[in-house]
Scaffold this active site. Structure first.
Site: not given
Length: 295
Positions: A171, A96
């Site tokens: 995300k 991420s």
């Protein structure tokens, strides 16, 4: 079956690599400070000297590391992936990280003859162990078609969001929703507990109504039982909200709820809780209230 490089064998990466081995893929990895986990060794994972060597052995390379600088180092640092990258190798970054950096990394890999997907995940340690991760993918249709069978070994929901960077944008949105929901669950349970209600029964009742959520189910139970061993660490969610707020500033966008929860996570880090599960945001609220959930 494919020859897959997998770099990043932490809480999430270790079971993800295990599923790929169970599916019959050959796995190549480069280690830093920790030895190869025994379960992966028993399943036949191969250890090589560097990310460069991983690339030399692999048709597909997966990275699952903590932050944007870590991805950059693995891909483009000394003895990095790009130095051993073969033509048409598909790089899948499941970390991420920042969407803008992702677009830059993708361009550099493509210029070197490879292809690139950003494919961050949601679902925490449990999702990784159970091969039930949600995977949010950015990249070309062709790259997605090639990578999807591999992603399906590790996840139960695979969605192609758009071009490179779109997976990381999705995300960031996910992390905003998760963080605010964790904080809301903590406030609700803290209120009920302070008012003298049976907080376990309050949670049970809420799970049957509009407030029902996976976070109330899983993290509400963590808060009641004081079970804060990390499924997803405070420091990583704090990092993710920092990325979201940086993006918001670029977009001239106000995200007041996100900023508030980011500060609560900052307080968790400052009080020594960086390695605890992100459900431990409840502990900061408890300190403010001078009351522990469940007392």
């Amino acid at each position: 079956m494919s020859k897959i490089g997998f770099i990043g064998l932490g809480i999430m990466g270790r079971p993800m690599a295990g599923h790929l081995l169970d599916a019959g893929h050959d796995i190549y990895t480069a280690l830093h400070s920790s030895p190869l986990p025994s379960d992966l060794k028993e399943k036949g994972a191969n250890v090589v000297a560097s990310p460069k060597a991983v690339a030399e052995h692999s048709e597909i390379i997966i990275t699952m590391v903590p932050d944007t600088p870590d991805v950059e180092k693995v891909l483009f640092g000394e003895d990095g992936v790009i130095e051993g990258l073969k033509k048409d190798t598909l790089v899948i970054d499941m970390s991420s990280i920042a969407p803008m950096s992702t677009q830059d990394f993708a361009q550099r890999i493509k210029q070197a003859g490879g292809d690139y997907l950003d494919a961050p995940v949601s679902g925490g340690e449990g999702g990784a162990i159970n091969a039930a991760l949600t995977v949010m993918v950015g990249g070309s249709e062709a790259a997605f078609a090639r990578g999807k069978p591999v992603l399906e070994v590790m996840g139960s929901s695979i969605t192609h969001i758009g071009e490179n960077g779109a997976g990381q944008t999705c995300k960031a949105a996910n992390q905003i929703v998760v963080a605010l929901t964790i904080e809301a669950v903590a406030e609700g349970l803290l209120f009920a507990s302070k008012a003298g209600a049976d907080v376990a029964k309050v949670r049970e009742s809420l799970l049957g109504g509009l407030a029902q959520s996976k976070i109330l189910d899983v993290h509400g139970e963590r808060m009641i039982n004081r079970a804060f061993d990390p499924g997803f660490k405070v420091k990583l969610h704090h990092k993710d909200l920092n990325l979201a707020l940086e993006g918001a500033r670029t977009l001239n966008l106000s995200l007041p709820g996100t900023a508030n929860v980011q500060q609560l996570l900052q307080a968790c880090v400052a009080s020594g809780g960086a390695e605890r599960d992100h459900a431990s945001i409840a502990c900061v609220l408890e300190q403010l209230a001078n009351h522990e959930i469940g007392q």
